[in-house]
Every structure is written in structure tokens, then in C-alpha cells.
Design a protein around this motif. Structure first.
Motif, mmCIF file in Angstrom:
data_model
loop_
_atom_site.group_PDB
_atom_site.id
_atom_site.type_symbol
_atom_site.label_atom_id
_atom_site.label_comp_id
_atom_site.label_asym_id
_atom_site.label_seq_id
_atom_site.Cartn_x
_atom_site.Cartn_y
_atom_site.Cartn_z
ATOM 1 N N SER A 1 0.827 -1.204 0.000
ATOM 2 C CA SER A 1 0.000 0.000 0.000
ATOM 3 C C SER A 1 0.863 1.256 0.000
ATOM 4 O O SER A 1 1.936 1.278 0.601
ATOM 5 C CB SER A 1 -0.915 0.021 1.229
ATOM 6 O OG SER A 1 -1.837 -1.043 1.182
ATOM 7 N N ALA B 1 -6.453 -0.082 5.902
ATOM 8 C CA ALA B 1 -6.247 0.634 4.642
ATOM 9 C C ALA B 1 -5.446 -0.237 3.690
ATOM 10 O O ALA B 1 -4.481 -0.901 4.093
ATOM 11 C CB ALA B 1 -5.525 1.956 4.883
ATOM 12 N N ARG C 1 -3.268 4.610 -4.675
ATOM 13 C CA ARG C 1 -3.232 5.148 -3.329
ATOM 14 C C ARG C 1 -4.249 4.448 -2.439
ATOM 15 O O ARG C 1 -5.317 4.077 -2.881
ATOM 16 C CB ARG C 1 -3.519 6.653 -3.325
ATOM 17 C CG ARG C 1 -2.561 7.616 -4.010
ATOM 18 C CD ARG C 1 -1.162 7.352 -3.741
ATOM 19 N NE ARG C 1 -0.347 8.594 -3.938
ATOM 20 C CZ ARG C 1 0.763 8.576 -4.654
ATOM 21 N NH1 ARG C 1 1.131 7.434 -5.230
ATOM 22 N NH2 ARG C 1 1.478 9.655 -4.778
ATOM 23 N N THR D 1 -7.049 3.379 0.240
ATOM 24 C CA THR D 1 -8.337 3.835 0.731
ATOM 25 C C THR D 1 -8.668 3.082 2.007
ATOM 26 O O THR D 1 -8.112 2.009 2.275
ATOM 27 C CB THR D 1 -9.455 3.602 -0.302
ATOM 28 O OG1 THR D 1 -9.497 2.208 -0.640
ATOM 29 C CG2 THR D 1 -9.215 4.428 -1.553
ATOM 30 N N THR E 1 -10.683 0.630 4.038
ATOM 31 C CA THR E 1 -11.493 -0.523 3.610
ATOM 32 C C THR E 1 -12.315 -1.115 4.746
ATOM 33 O O THR E 1 -12.890 -2.190 4.601
ATOM 34 C CB THR E 1 -10.586 -1.613 3.010
ATOM 35 O OG1 THR E 1 -9.597 -2.003 3.974
ATOM 36 C CG2 THR E 1 -9.902 -1.118 1.752
ATOM 37 N N LEU F 1 -8.001 9.550 5.467
ATOM 38 C CA LEU F 1 -8.254 8.554 4.436
ATOM 39 C C LEU F 1 -9.715 8.123 4.496
ATOM 40 O O LEU F 1 -10.246 7.846 5.582
ATOM 41 C CB LEU F 1 -7.334 7.345 4.671
ATOM 42 C CG LEU F 1 -6.794 6.642 3.431
ATOM 43 C CD1 LEU F 1 -5.922 7.585 2.622
ATOM 44 C CD2 LEU F 1 -6.000 5.407 3.835
ATOM 45 N N PRO G 1 -13.163 5.795 2.751
ATOM 46 C CA PRO G 1 -13.517 4.649 1.915
ATOM 47 C C PRO G 1 -13.610 5.073 0.446
ATOM 48 O O PRO G 1 -13.757 6.269 0.151
ATOM 49 C CB PRO G 1 -14.893 4.220 2.448
ATOM 50 C CG PRO G 1 -14.971 4.806 3.802
ATOM 51 C CD PRO G 1 -14.180 6.084 3.766
ATOM 52 N N ARG G 2 -13.539 4.116 -0.431
ATOM 53 C CA ARG G 2 -13.552 4.443 -1.862
ATOM 54 C C ARG G 2 -14.791 5.243 -2.238
ATOM 55 O O ARG G 2 -14.750 6.121 -3.101
ATOM 56 C CB ARG G 2 -13.484 3.159 -2.694
ATOM 57 C CG ARG G 2 -13.295 3.402 -4.181
ATOM 58 C CD ARG G 2 -13.080 2.111 -4.920
ATOM 59 N NE ARG G 2 -11.865 1.442 -4.479
ATOM 60 C CZ ARG G 2 -10.643 1.728 -4.926
ATOM 61 N NH1 ARG G 2 -10.473 2.692 -5.826
ATOM 62 N NH2 ARG G 2 -9.592 1.073 -4.486
#
Length: 269
Positions: A173, A185, A189, A191, A193, A260, A262-263
């Protein structure tokens, strides 16, 4: 009198302080401002310099380079420090740099950390207790890493990034934003999760505490409203939950990096 054992091929500079039971193996070099506390073991071919202090019962393996000049062009020879805690294991070819004037003059690693082969900890990083860094992990300058964080192999952490306690960073990562406590994460880049549920269960967190964290996570990273509004709502809804409040405080704290998400997270403020 110290009962340190120094191999005949090792070089220990005058002024270095060695505690009882310290072992300095073949071809090691120890600088004059180094402090090795009781039972530290340098296996062989270890080079330690600078204002470096290593806690009791720590083992350092061959070709590790500890406390040498930071890889920072703004460093001009200031007497910054590196402090490594007790019972750490620092494996082959690890590099750890001291702090700089622009970053507080200190790099610090907590107790009971495992830093695997070829990992790097840069200047002014602050690493908590019980942190595991797998092979080839790179922690850039000024990062703050909480207790019990685990990094998979070949992770790279952007400078000034914060990683909250009990977080898990998946292998390969590239993390360029702050990771909440108990978060997971992955990616390049990276994200967010989800929560580090496996880690929480392994560390015997109460089932109800995990349930509350999951509910708060869904609240904070829902699609409605702004992140700020959702964090404020979670702070009120879970005001008596210490773990959730830790996450809320982490997000609310000032930082050089974004949180950071989530997507499908809503980054709007």
C-alpha cells in the motif's frame, strides 16, 4: 562496572555507554554518543552513531544502520536524537534516522516493536509500542504511528501522515492520508477498507465494543452530509464510548494530511 561483551573486531568509540549484559558482535561500530541499555545485543556488522539510545533487551541484526545522518537536505548537523525502546527486534539492513531541527529533534520508537529486514524509519517519526513493520516498509519523515499498528510488506507511508492505534495497513500500500484508529487501509493510493476486525478480535476486544465501533464507522463514513457533520453526530451518539471518542478525536485533530476515506466516502467538508 559494565559487564558488556565486545568482540575483538568491533569498534566502540570512547564515550559510548554500554549497560550490563550488552553484547557487541563482530565488526560492529558504535559511536561516541550512543547509549546501549542492559542486555542490548548487536549481532554483527551493525553500525550505530549519533545521539542514539537503545532500550534494554533490544536485538539488532546484521547490516542495520541506526542513528546516522537523516536523509533530509535541511539537516545541518544539529545534535538531534534517536530513542528506541525496550525489547525491540530490528532485523537485517534496517535504517533508522534521528530527528531534525524542523521536526522536534527526535525520532522515537516504542517498546516491543518488530522491524523486519530492509525497513526504513525516517527523521522525526514517532512510532508507538507493539508496532510490526514487515519487510521493506518505508515510514517517511514526521509520521506518527500509534500503538499496535501492523504494516504489511512493502508499504510506503507519506511524510506527516498519522496512523491511528490498532490500524492495519495491507501489503504494497501507498498511504498518503491519515488512517483512523482501528481502521484498515489497502491500495495505491490507499483507501479505507473498513475496521481491523481481525486485529481487534485477536487482541480480545469486547464484542460489544467492536459492535459500537462498527456502528460509529457506518455513521462517520455514510454518504449523507459532510464528514465534519457526521463526526459531530457520532461524537454525540456515542458520547460514552471511549473507543469511538478516540476515533472522533483523531479525525478532529489538526493534521497536515487529509483523513483517508472509503472508496465511496464523501470527502466534502
Amino acid at each position: 562496572m559494565s559487564s558488556a561483551e565486545v568482540h575483538s573486531t568491533a569498534i566502540v568509540a570512547p564515550g559510548a555507554r554500554l549497560g550490563n549484559g550488552v553484547k557487541v558482535g563482530p565488526f560492529c561500530i558504535v559511536g561516541r554518543n550512543v547509549v546501549l541499555h542492559d542486555r542490548v545485543e548487536l549481532v554483527s556488522h551493525v553500525s550505530i552513531d549519533g545521539h542514539t539510545e537503545i532500550g534494554a533487551d533490544t536485538q539488532v541484526y546484521p547490516f542495520a544502520s541506526i542513528g546516522h545522518k537523516p536523509q533530509d537536505l535541511k539537516y545541518h548537523g544539529e545534535a538531534s536524537r534517536l530513542v528506541i525502546g525496550e525489547r525491540c527486534t530490528i532485523r537485517e539492513s534496517v535504517t533508522i534516522n534521528p530527528g531534525t531541527e524542523n521536526g522536534g529533534m527526535l525520532t522515537k520508537i516504542g517498546n516491543d516493536c518488530l522491524i523486519m529486514a530492509c525497513a526504513h524509519v525516517a527523521h522525526d517519526a514517532i512510532i508507538g509500542n507493539n508496532v510490526i513493520m514487515a519487510n521493506y516498509v518505508g515510514i517517511a519523515g514526521h509520521c506518527q504511528i500509534g500503538d499496535n499498528v501492523i504494516f504489511g510488506g512493502t508499504c510506503v507511508i507519506h511524510q506527516f501522515t498519522r496512523i491511528g492505534a490498532h490500524a492495519f495497513i495491507g501489503a504494497q500500500s501507498m498511504v498518503d492520508g491519515d488512517v483512523i484508529p482501528y481502521g484498515m487501509a489497502v491500495g495505491n493510493r490507499a483507501t479505507l477498507t473498513g475496521l481491523n476486525l481481525i486485529g481487534l478480535k485477536r487482541r480480545k476486544f469486547d464484542r460489544e465494543a467492536i459492535h459500537q465501533l462498527r456502528a460509529a464507522y457506518r455513521q462517520i463514513f455514510a454518504s449523507e452530509g459532510t464528514l465534519r457533520e457526521r463526526v459531530e453526530d457520532a461524537a454525540e451518539l456515542f458520547k460514552n464510548d471511549a473507543l469511538v471518542q478516540e476515533v472522533v478525536a483523531f479525525i478532529a485533530a489538526a493534521s497536515d494530511r487529509p483523513i483517508l476515506l472509503p472508496r465511496n466516502g464523501n470527502a466534502a467538508e
